[in-house]
Write a protein that holds these residues in place. Structure first.
Motif, short mmCIF file in Angstrom:
data_model
loop_
_atom_site.label_atom_id
_atom_site.label_comp_id
_atom_site.label_asym_id
_atom_site.label_seq_id
_atom_site.Cartn_x
_atom_site.Cartn_y
_atom_site.Cartn_z
N TYR A 198 0.81 -1.22 0.00
CA TYR A 198 0.00 0.00 0.00
C TYR A 198 0.84 1.27 0.00
CZ TYR A 198 -4.06 2.92 0.98
OH TYR A 198 -5.05 3.86 0.91
N PHE A 199 1.98 1.23 0.75
CA PHE A 199 2.80 2.44 0.90
C PHE A 199 4.08 2.41 0.09
CE2 PHE A 199 0.34 4.70 3.89
CZ PHE A 199 -0.23 3.80 4.76
N TYR A 200 4.19 1.53 -0.90
CA TYR A 200 5.45 1.35 -1.63
C TYR A 200 5.97 2.65 -2.26
CZ TYR A 200 9.08 -1.11 -4.15
OH TYR A 200 10.30 -1.56 -4.60
N ASP A 201 5.06 3.40 -2.87
CA ASP A 201 5.50 4.63 -3.56
C ASP A 201 5.91 5.73 -2.58
OD1 ASP A 201 2.96 4.10 -6.06
OD2 ASP A 201 5.09 3.54 -6.04
N ARG A 202 5.32 5.72 -1.39
CA ARG A 202 5.56 6.81 -0.44
C ARG A 202 6.75 6.54 0.49
NH1 ARG A 202 -0.77 7.13 0.84
NH2 ARG A 202 -0.77 5.44 -0.65
N VAL A 203 7.11 5.27 0.65
CA VAL A 203 8.20 4.91 1.58
C VAL A 203 9.28 4.20 0.78
CG1 VAL A 203 8.79 3.56 3.63
CG2 VAL A 203 6.57 4.70 3.49
N SER A 204 10.49 4.77 0.76
CA SER A 204 11.57 4.16 -0.04
C SER A 204 12.27 3.02 0.69
CB SER A 204 12.59 5.25 -0.40
OG SER A 204 13.12 5.78 0.79
N PHE A 205 11.95 2.80 1.98
CA PHE A 205 12.61 1.79 2.80
C PHE A 205 12.53 0.40 2.15
CE2 PHE A 205 14.07 -0.47 6.41
CZ PHE A 205 13.23 -1.55 6.62
N PHE A 206 11.36 0.06 1.61
CA PHE A 206 11.15 -1.29 1.06
C PHE A 206 11.98 -1.51 -0.20
CE2 PHE A 206 8.11 -2.13 4.17
CZ PHE A 206 7.27 -1.04 4.30
N ALA A 207 12.07 -0.48 -1.01
CA ALA A 207 12.91 -0.59 -2.22
C ALA A 207 14.38 -0.70 -1.82
CB ALA A 207 12.70 0.64 -3.11
N ASN A 208 14.77 0.00 -0.76
CA ASN A 208 16.17 -0.03 -0.30
C ASN A 208 16.58 -1.40 0.22
OD1 ASN A 208 16.37 2.69 -0.89
ND2 ASN A 208 16.02 3.37 1.21
N GLY A 225 15.48 -4.20 -0.93
CA GLY A 225 15.38 -5.18 -2.01
C GLY A 225 13.99 -5.76 -2.22
N LEU A 226 13.00 -5.19 -1.55
CA LEU A 226 11.62 -5.69 -1.69
C LEU A 226 10.95 -4.93 -2.84
CD1 LEU A 226 9.99 -7.78 -0.01
CD2 LEU A 226 9.00 -5.88 1.22
N THR A 227 10.94 -5.55 -4.02
CA THR A 227 10.38 -4.87 -5.19
C THR A 227 8.86 -5.02 -5.22
OG1 THR A 227 10.61 -6.86 -6.53
CG2 THR A 227 12.46 -5.30 -6.56
N GLN A 228 8.23 -4.14 -6.01
CA GLN A 228 6.77 -4.17 -6.14
C GLN A 228 6.32 -5.50 -6.75
OE1 GLN A 228 4.62 -0.87 -5.80
NE2 GLN A 228 3.32 -2.59 -5.31
N GLU A 229 7.13 -6.02 -7.69
CA GLU A 229 6.79 -7.29 -8.36
C GLU A 229 6.79 -8.43 -7.35
OE1 GLU A 229 7.87 -4.37 -10.99
OE2 GLU A 229 9.40 -5.33 -9.73
N LEU A 230 7.80 -8.41 -6.47
CA LEU A 230 7.91 -9.46 -5.44
C LEU A 230 6.70 -9.42 -4.51
CD1 LEU A 230 10.53 -11.24 -5.17
CD2 LEU A 230 10.97 -10.00 -3.07
N ILE A 231 6.29 -8.20 -4.16
CA ILE A 231 5.16 -8.03 -3.24
C ILE A 231 3.87 -8.53 -3.90
CG2 ILE A 231 3.72 -6.35 -2.01
CD1 ILE A 231 6.29 -4.65 -1.67
N THR A 232 3.62 -8.10 -5.14
CA THR A 232 2.37 -8.51 -5.82
C THR A 232 2.38 -10.00 -6.15
OG1 THR A 232 3.33 -7.65 -7.86
CG2 THR A 232 1.68 -6.28 -6.77
N GLN A 233 3.59 -10.58 -6.24
CA GLN A 233 3.66 -12.01 -6.50
C GLN A 233 3.35 -12.82 -5.24
OE1 GLN A 233 7.49 -13.28 -7.91
NE2 GLN A 233 6.81 -15.36 -8.33
N TYR A 234 3.91 -12.40 -4.10
CA TYR A 234 3.81 -13.20 -2.88
C TYR A 234 2.63 -12.85 -1.97
CZ TYR A 234 8.17 -15.50 -3.99
OH TYR A 234 9.13 -16.25 -4.62
N LEU A 235 2.06 -11.66 -2.13
CA LEU A 235 0.95 -11.28 -1.24
C LEU A 235 -0.27 -12.20 -1.37
CD1 LEU A 235 0.09 -9.27 0.93
CD2 LEU A 235 -0.71 -7.75 -0.86
N PRO A 236 -0.73 -12.53 -2.59
CA PRO A 236 -1.87 -13.47 -2.68
C PRO A 236 -1.52 -14.85 -2.11
CG PRO A 236 -1.57 -12.33 -4.76
CD PRO A 236 -0.38 -12.03 -3.93
#
Lengths: 118, 131
Positions: free
Chosen positions: A28-38, A40-51
């Motif tokens: 939910y906060f990926y674009d607003r918080v750079s911590f996750f990108a720093n 190594g948690l990419t958006q693709e990884l999140i959308t792949q593993y969340l379901p």
């Protein structure tokens, strides 16, 4: 043996709920918080593993209710094992209720903002 | 009698647990079945029309499991009354425990389906189905 299994299930449930919450928060906060990108948690990884995590949690919810009644039936009293199984089930149910309330809030938003969040 | 009450409680809760696990393994089919059920409610058709609606195999299984679940709750209430009349604390608490678990799941599923009805199925699919 029974006690250890229930304890293990309890710890697994807590870790699963924590992991699922972190992934959902990151999604939910990926674009607003750079911590996750720093880290190594990419958006693709999140959308792949969340379901997948969500489905594992639903399986765990079903399993926790069965373990709760099984523990009580076998112990024949509210022993430590039966109580632990009950608490695991309660945690899962409370989390389910929180997810429903959150989903209700998210789904009532206009579609574009949900897509941005997802 | 103890064996009977224990077995019944395990079967009762085991049944709904199995339905939940099945819904997690086949979320697409579960949502399809829910969509058909919601359409029946919205068109004010009799609920038993769900069994006449053409659906896939898993969706049909969900429709029969939903019917069995309602029967399970009713039987659970009857067994609880019997357990209460037995004046045995353990039997009473065990069957009541199973009944409470079943009712909690019933309300969670009811409110989830109600939420899906309000929001639409396409938006909800995005949360559960991996693309």
């Amino acid at each position: 043996m029974r006690k250890s299994l229930i304890k293990l299930h309890f710890i697994f449930t807590i870790l699963l709920i924590l992991g699922l919450s972190i992934f959902a928060f990151a999604n939910y906060f990926y674009d607003r918080v750079s911590f996750f990108a720093n880290i190594g948690l990419t958006q693709e990884l999140i959308t792949q593993y969340l379901p997948i995590l969500l489905r594992i949690w639903v399986v765990n919810l079903g399993l926790s209710s069965f373990l709760a009644i099984l523990s009580y039936a076998m112990e024949e009293e509210m022993s430590y094992t039966a109580k632990t199984a009950l608490y695991t089930f309660i945690f899962n149910i409370v989390y389910a209720v929180l997810l429903i309330l959150l989903l209700r809030k998210l789904l009532r938003k206009p579609p574009l903002s949900i897509l941005g969040g997802l | 009698m103890k064996g009977f009450y224990k077995l019944y409680a395990l079967i009762s809760v085991g049944f709904i647990s199995a339905v939940i696990v099945l819904a997690a393994i086949f979320p697409q089919e579960f949502l399809n079945f829910t969509q058909e059920l919601v359409l029946i409610f919205q068109n004010k058709q009799p609920i038993l029309d769900i069994y006449a609606t053409p659906m896939g195999t898993i969706e049909t299984i969900f429709s029969y499991l939903a019917g069995l679940y309602i029967v399970n709750i009713i039987v659970n209430i009857v067994i609880w009354v019997l357990a209460y009349l037995s004046e045995n604390k353990f039997y009473n608490r065990l069957v009541l425990y199973a009944l409470i678990i079943n009712l909690v799941y019933f309300f969670i599923i009811y409110y989830t389906v109600k939420l899906i009805m309000e929001s639409g199925f396409r938006t909800v699919r995005r949360f559960f189905i991996k693309r």
